[in-house]
Design an enzyme around this catalytic site. Structure first.
Site, PDB file in Angstrom:
ATOM      1  N   ASP A  67      95.795 176.065  79.205  1.00 48.86           N
ATOM      2  CA  ASP A  67      94.959 175.516  78.144  1.00 48.86           C
ATOM      3  C   ASP A  67      94.886 176.438  76.931  1.00 48.86           C
ATOM      4  O   ASP A  67      95.103 177.652  77.045  1.00 48.86           O
ATOM      5  CB  ASP A  67      93.548 175.248  78.668  1.00 48.86           C
ATOM      6  CG  ASP A  67      93.529 174.247  79.812  1.00 48.86           C
ATOM      7  OD1 ASP A  67      94.417 173.374  79.840  1.00 48.86           O
ATOM      8  OD2 ASP A  67      92.630 174.346  80.664  1.00 48.86           O
ATOM      9  N   LYS A  68      94.529 175.860  75.816  1.00 53.29           N
ATOM     10  CA  LYS A  68      94.430 176.616  74.561  1.00 53.29           C
ATOM     11  C   LYS A  68      93.601 177.889  74.709  1.00 53.29           C
ATOM     12  O   LYS A  68      94.026 178.966  74.292  1.00 53.29           O
ATOM     13  CB  LYS A  68      93.805 175.723  73.481  1.00 53.29           C
ATOM     14  CG  LYS A  68      93.507 176.440  72.167  1.00 53.29           C
ATOM     15  CD  LYS A  68      92.771 175.541  71.191  1.00 53.29           C
ATOM     16  CE  LYS A  68      92.393 176.308  69.931  1.00 53.29           C
ATOM     17  NZ  LYS A  68      91.623 175.470  68.981  1.00 53.29           N
TER      18      LYS A  68
END
Length: 305
Positions: free
Chosen positions: A137-138
């Site tokens: 994820d970011k």
């Protein structure tokens, strides 16, 4: 658009596996995408990738022309842990999106990889995700492996599906976990109401298993090592929220009002182990604990919150 028609004259098999063998140069994941987009028909009808072929079935595959990559190469620094002609291992910083998507067409890991690698990236995942075998994820930092050619990509993807790529994380979670070790075995699927979220879903979720080990306990938080047995979207974040110990800083699955300004979940992909697609050598990589992580751990330890 290329059209191919084949007649099945063999014993029953899934259409995605059957076509992947017969369509030279196309992987099973590519065939699955064709099915998903409605480009595979059996006896004139659209089918899903798990359709079981029968003798006499006429399969028509509509193969779209290759798209020209519109994502721009950008000069963005990369923390390269390892690189050879087949693959590259990156330590992704917190806050970087892995591949372009709506709202994030620049500044991603893919933009940086295109500048660094040029044309040396696999194209199995299409124009938006060249080389990308798996994602984090970011706001999760840490290790991921990128494929430089289609053979490496297919090999690593297969190992990922058979759980032969080992991924270990560390996290700071809310509350005190008293068990030293634990296993969370709960299926994960799309949230029934909030479609952008995932959730533990016993009706339509897919098998998901996370193992955790307590490294340290603080007055109101726990420092964990986590190992993924499966790789569902947001798996660690969903599972930790499910047992009421969400990852600190998680804006989606955690507390509505966060105690600390962490810029997202305090989750780091610390260790990555896999078999090299060309040499068969066991490759093991580990990154230091990032600064944002150690700073929060020190704060948790010292301020009694």
């Amino acid at each position: 658009m290329k059209e191919l028609t084949i007649e099945c004259n063999e014993s029953p098999a899934r259409i995605d596996a059957w076509l992947a063998v017969r369509l030279e140069g196309f992987s099973r994941s590519f065939v699955q995408k064709l099915c998903q987009d409605g480009n595979i028909r059996v006896n004139g009808e659209q089918v899903k990738s798990n359709y079981k072929l029968k003798t006499g079935d006429k399969i028509t595959a509509y193969i779209p022309e290759a798209q020209v990559l519109q994502v721009a190469a950008e000069e963005i620094p990369l923390d390269i842990v390892y690189e050879d002609e087949h693959l590259i291992v990156i330590n992704k910083p917190k806050g970087m999106v892995v591949h372009p998507a709506a709202g994030n067409y620049t500044g991603t890991l893919v933009n940086a990889l295109m500048k660094h690698c040029g044309d040396s990236l696999s194209d199995i995942n299409g124009v938006i995700r060249p080389g990308i075998v798996h994602r984090i994820d970011k706001d999760t930092s840490g290790l991921l492996v990128v494929a430089k050619n289609n053979h490496a990509h297919e090999f690593l993807s297969k190992k990922l599906k058979t759980h032969d790529i080992k991924r270990e994380y560390i996290a700071l979670v809310e509350g005190i976990i008293y068990e030293n070790n634990g296993k969370i075995d709960a299926p994960i699927g799309r949230h029934p109401v909030e479609r952008k979220k995932m959730s533990v879903n016993t009706k339509s979720g897919r098998n998901a298993v996370t193992h955790f080990k307590v490294l340290e306990r603080f007055p109101s938080a726990t420092y964990l090592e986590l190992k993924l047995e499966t790789g569902r979207t947001h798996q660690i974040r969903v599972h930790m929220a499910y047992i009421n110990h969400p990852v600190i800083g998680d804006q989606i699955y955690g507390r509505k009002k966060q105690r600390f300004d962490t810029g997202g979940q305090v989750l780091h992909a610390k260790r990555l182990t896999f078999e090299h697609p060309a040499t068969g050598e066991l490759m093991e990589f580990e990154t230091p604990v990032p600064g944002y992580f150690t700073r929060l751990a020190a704060e948790l330890s010292g301020n009694g919150q």
